[in-house]
Design a protein around this motif. Structure first.
Motif, PDB file in Angstrom:
ATOM      1  N   GLN A  18      38.868  80.106  -1.044  1.00 20.52           N
ATOM      2  CA  GLN A  18      38.689  81.226  -0.116  1.00 20.52           C
ATOM      3  C   GLN A  18      39.995  81.354   0.677  1.00 20.52           C
ATOM      4  N   SER A  19      40.538  82.550   0.607  1.00 18.93           N
ATOM      5  CA  SER A  19      41.822  82.748   1.328  1.00 18.93           C
ATOM      6  C   SER A  19      41.731  83.985   2.208  1.00 18.93           C
ATOM      7  N   GLU A  20      42.410  83.902   3.288  1.00 18.20           N
ATOM      8  CA  GLU A  20      42.563  85.056   4.185  1.00 18.20           C
ATOM      9  C   GLU A  20      44.066  85.282   4.277  1.00 18.20           C
ATOM     10  N   PRO A  21      44.554  86.477   3.878  1.00 12.03           N
ATOM     11  CA  PRO A  21      46.007  86.673   3.842  1.00 12.03           C
ATOM     12  C   PRO A  21      46.602  86.712   5.248  1.00 12.03           C
ATOM     13  N   ALA A  22      47.858  86.340   5.273  1.00 10.36           N
ATOM     14  CA  ALA A  22      48.592  86.406   6.548  1.00 10.36           C
ATOM     15  C   ALA A  22      48.849  87.872   6.886  1.00 10.36           C
ATOM     16  N   GLN A  23      48.960  88.151   8.158  1.00 14.27           N
ATOM     17  CA  GLN A  23      49.187  89.536   8.595  1.00 14.27           C
ATOM     18  C   GLN A  23      50.446  89.586   9.452  1.00 14.27           C
ATOM     19  N   LEU A  24      51.260  90.580   9.124  1.00 17.97           N
ATOM     20  CA  LEU A  24      52.485  90.794   9.883  1.00 17.97           C
ATOM     21  C   LEU A  24      52.524  92.259  10.300  1.00 17.97           C
ATOM     22  N   HIS A  25      52.532  92.484  11.610  1.00 18.01           N
ATOM     23  CA  HIS A  25      52.638  93.843  12.153  1.00 18.01           C
ATOM     24  C   HIS A  25      54.009  93.968  12.792  1.00 18.01           C
ATOM     25  N   MET A  26      54.772  94.988  12.359  1.00 15.25           N
ATOM     26  CA  MET A  26      56.110  95.208  12.920  1.00 15.25           C
ATOM     27  C   MET A  26      56.184  96.647  13.437  1.00 15.25           C
ATOM     28  N   SER A  27      56.777  96.787  14.606  1.00 14.37           N
ATOM     29  CA  SER A  27      57.051  98.136  15.123  1.00 14.37           C
ATOM     30  C   SER A  27      58.452  98.128  15.725  1.00 14.37           C
ATOM     31  N   MET A 161      57.255  92.189  16.747  1.00 14.85           N
ATOM     32  CA  MET A 161      56.580  91.612  15.584  1.00 14.85           C
ATOM     33  C   MET A 161      55.374  90.796  16.043  1.00 14.85           C
ATOM     34  N   GLN A 162      54.288  90.946  15.286  1.00 17.33           N
ATOM     35  CA  GLN A 162      53.072  90.178  15.564  1.00 17.33           C
ATOM     36  C   GLN A 162      52.625  89.561  14.238  1.00 17.33           C
ATOM     37  N   TYR A 163      52.575  88.240  14.215  1.00 20.06           N
ATOM     38  CA  TYR A 163      52.262  87.532  12.969  1.00 20.06           C
ATOM     39  C   TYR A 163      50.988  86.716  13.148  1.00 20.06           C
ATOM     40  N   THR A 164      50.054  86.927  12.229  1.00 20.35           N
ATOM     41  CA  THR A 164      48.831  86.110  12.194  1.00 20.35           C
ATOM     42  C   THR A 164      48.878  85.302  10.899  1.00 20.35           C
ATOM     43  N   PRO A 165      48.932  83.977  11.009  1.00 15.28           N
ATOM     44  CA  PRO A 165      49.041  83.205   9.768  1.00 15.28           C
ATOM     45  C   PRO A 165      47.747  83.294   8.938  1.00 15.28           C
TER      46      PRO A 165
END
Length: 187
Positions: A18-27, A161-165
């Motif tokens: 079971q994996s949850e992908p990392a999320q990267l939000h950039m503005s 940048m906002q990164y959620t591992p």
């Protein structure tokens, strides 16, 4: 006769992921830019044009003179008339001195002294052509321009940048299993 047979049954292990992908939000916020253009300095200097009109010759042609010029002209005419009168009298005196030469100068002198020349009539009050003289000095315009460069100020804003591992979970969905059976079969 019985023959023993071995039967092997196996079940493979199954892994569950079971994996949850990392999320990267950039503005990227826009940069700040200000531009200011100072006004140019302009200075203008003008020398006016000059129109000169000289109509003194036209006034003289119409016999409308200033007092100074009128006196000077009449004085010159009087001087000329006096010289002519003196010359005439000297000439007539010389003729009378030679009266003995059988000439009769008295009647000729009487006619000359008794009658003046006829005046000539004509339109003399109109000025002659091109009696009015004009001259023109054109105006001069001096323009000085001092240009100022634009003032440009810019600043760069850093990206946000906002990164959620991400997460990864592994587990065993199916356990491995081996079953061994010995079976007697007849042949």
């Amino acid at each position: 006769m019985d023959f023993p047979q071995i039967r092997i049954q196996s079940q493979q292990a199954k892994i569950q992921i079971q994996s949850e992908p990392a999320q990267l939000h950039m503005s990227q916020p826009s940069g700040d830019l200000t531009i200011r253009q100072p006004e140019a300095d302009i200075s203008m200097q003008t020398r006016r044009g000059r129109l000169n009109i000289d109509q003194s010759r036209a006034w003289e042609d119409m016999n409308l003179l200033s007092a100074k010029k009128s006196i000077a002209r009449h004085a010159e005419q009087g001087k000329q008339a006096a010289l002519e009168g003196t010359a005439r009298r000297a000439r007539q005196g010389d003729a009378l001195m030679r009266i003995e030469n059988d000439a009769n100068p008295i009647p000729a002198q009487a006619v000359e002294n008794g009658f003046s020349q006829q005046k000539q009539l004509g339109l003399t009050f109109i000025p002659s052509p091109f009696a009015v003289e004009t001259s023109y000095e054109p105006a001069e315009l001096d323009i000085q321009v001092q240009v100022h460069q634009p003032v440009i100020e810019g600043s760069v804003n850093k990206p946000v940048m906002q990164y959620t591992p991400g997460s990864l979970e592994t587990s065993l969905a199916q356990h491995p299993d081996v079953t061994i059976e010995i079976v007697n079969t007849k042949i």
